[in-house]
Design a protein around this motif. Sequence first.
Motif, mmCIF file in Angstrom:
data_model
loop_
_atom_site.group_PDB
_atom_site.id
_atom_site.type_symbol
_atom_site.label_atom_id
_atom_site.label_comp_id
_atom_site.label_asym_id
_atom_site.label_seq_id
_atom_site.Cartn_x
_atom_site.Cartn_y
_atom_site.Cartn_z
ATOM 1 N N LYS B 25 66.795 -26.858 124.315
ATOM 2 C CA LYS B 25 67.920 -27.608 123.756
ATOM 3 C C LYS B 25 68.185 -28.865 124.588
ATOM 4 O O LYS B 25 68.418 -29.954 124.055
ATOM 5 C CB LYS B 25 69.159 -26.697 123.747
ATOM 6 N N LYS B 28 65.453 -31.493 124.106
ATOM 7 C CA LYS B 28 65.581 -32.147 122.808
ATOM 8 C C LYS B 28 66.554 -33.330 122.906
ATOM 9 O O LYS B 28 66.260 -34.436 122.434
ATOM 10 C CB LYS B 28 66.078 -31.123 121.786
ATOM 11 N N GLU B 234 72.824 -24.216 115.625
ATOM 12 C CA GLU B 234 73.073 -25.648 115.533
ATOM 13 C C GLU B 234 74.468 -25.893 114.948
ATOM 14 O O GLU B 234 75.025 -25.038 114.275
ATOM 15 C CB GLU B 234 72.022 -26.297 114.626
#
Lengths: 408, 408
Positions: B25, B28, B234
Amino acid sequence: MALYVYKFGGTSVGSIERIKAVAKKVKKAHDLGDQIVVVVSAMSGETNRLIALAKALQQQPNGREMDVLLSTGEQVTVSLLSMALHEIGCDAHSYTGSQVKILTDSAHTKARILNIDELPIRSHLNKGKVVVVAGFQGVDEQNNITTLGRGGSDTTAVALAAALKADECHIYTDVDGVYTTDPRVEPKARRLDKITFEEMLEMASLGSKVLQIRSVEFAGKYNVALRVLSSFKEGKGTLITYEESPMESALISGIAFNRDEAKLTISGVPDLPGVAFKILGPVADANIEIDMIIQNIADDATTDFTFTVHRNDYQRAKAALDKTCAELGAKKVTADDGIVKISIVGVGMRSHAGIASTMFKALADEGINIKMISTSEIKISIVIDEKYLELAVRALHSAFKLDQEAVS
Amino acid sequence: MALYVYKFGGTSVGSIERIKAVAKKVKKAHDLGDQIVVVVSAMSGETNRLIALAKALQQQPNGREMDVLLSTGEQVTVSLLSMALHEIGCDAHSYTGSQVKILTDSAHTKARILNIDELPIRSHLNKGKVVVVAGFQGVDEQNNITTLGRGGSDTTAVALAAALKADECHIYTDVDGVYTTDPRVEPKARRLDKITFEEMLEMASLGSKVLQIRSVEFAGKYNVALRVLSSFKEGKGTLITYEESPMESALISGIAFNRDEAKLTISGVPDLPGVAFKILGPVADANIEIDMIIQNIADDATTDFTFTVHRNDYQRAKAALDKTCAELGAKKVTADDGIVKISIVGVGMRSHAGIASTMFKALADEGINIKMISTSEIKISIVIDEKYLELAVRALHSAFKLDQEAVS
């Protein structure tokens, strides 16, 4: 009032009960009026647990982060031991390596100590506190956490003893001292009251794993009196020191042995300059460490070349040697992984002749064939068939009267 | 290019797999070109494991040593997360609180942050690295390790965001934002896109345990935009901010409730000056915290006095009150631990009349009797019989149209 540095390894602080026992032992010494600095390792099992976590994340863990991770092990122990001391009414103050500070170079996972600021520790000692320091760890100029590598806690203890000019550095372990040889092989083996640094180095490097070699070197260099004692039972242990009292010193101090070696011989090698390099170069290139090396000239202008390696490297070393044999047009390679190396160690042999012949006679009397001999100033090593190990050790122990106290 | 501080709690980094997921995460976001500082807690369970070790050694563990011990939990996580980032090709640099350095006062186990040196962090960010900081810990002027107390990692994250003037501080948790009420009670509960600091404080103190109150106060004080998001799925989460756009703001933002209270009433107390102190003094002396307090004058020159306490303190509070009742010559004590407190919270009620009457009407329509009422500027709290909790929450949720987006 004396100043002592005590070091307790992972097994000695491996549980709450053992930490309490260490606290009691420390308090007892402190109550006698001595100043005590305690160096501790991570609780046994903890370092392996942390390494497993790291390896689960990174094949080759980042060195800097590995040190951040591993240093937590000793940090846990210093806080717990300090609490245990507080609980029994002994004022204590813990230090991480970075807090001390134990300044090292930046070679993560194998750093070297450069300097220790001993003033804060001394100030706490002078206030009557026990100071508890995390072993194995330091900090570099940029405030990165570093670790000293395997056995680093012993090194921390010795370095602190040197910096503080301690009277003695006590290494508490699971054995109660250094023995003339392994008691599991010779039940008559006797604990030595004293041994010199040089002897200890030879004994340690030969597989008597009581102390890390590095810490003994360090102690020798800074003239720190080291004492090896048991965490679990009372006793005076073995003092490792520079002092040599010739009147008291025995001919030899101990018998060490190593079962982990294998022997390789390449024979009928044309005897030309550079042949040793041609033989050992490829072995070294394969990252294989070599222990004993012997070269003999045969009568036909060829030479026989023998060396020993760790048994784990035996197959790879043999493959390298077979290749070299073909290239050099040598006669053949013979290899033997059923051997053992035995060494007698003692500063006494410097000034006494006949040690070697006593050794060889004792072995001959038992019908034991010697396959290799190598000597240094205070050590004679031989290689024999491994099946004779116990017999040879007992024969030598008896021949040098190691079961008896040295006569003063 | 934006600068974000991400905070992951113990559950989010509770295993090797979860640490890998966090690393992914973070990478990213970093790959999108943003600068990322990550604050992490100890792996779930680790802090409790360490506390158990300490308690086994010392009834009341020494505060300084407790901080040395507990701070290892986050230190392990920063190194592991950094390794996980390295492994996926994202350069990372870990910091302990002491390395940053996060300067605190010396109140061990509950220290307050005084200052953060953000320059080293910024320098690593500018080199394109992700910076991973140990939450919950700092260091005092004397280089002693300190910890910030429960929920301290949230505070670390907010303080770092303030020091670095971060664009947003993301608190990753096991919920995906702040809801109009508990979805387990009202399935129509809706995630709020935005909530003000004041509303969040009221919601948090009423048992919506998404964030530590202290970190919300801190964020409000330093105007740090906080966002609560899920570690596991998300989503945009809920932004907690000062911004108030009256056109958009709903009348109320959410409904909080608390099942942990009990209500005590002493009635027929002679209404004399100092009576409140005489009643509450003995309760406070017993170290019992009081939440709501209501006093009414009865018509016979006596007064009725009602307050609520935590249900765990109910028996002790009642005992104290019975004693006071006898001393004051009051009529009687009535006590009820079968109650629940429900609050509607919203900055909108400042500028809109009729909120209270809408609330009371909705409850009356369902035949729910109100036992206590207490109000503040942005909150109305009521106490009712606990059996009506779900019914009341759903009635209020519907009456204030919380299942619908606010109309702009």
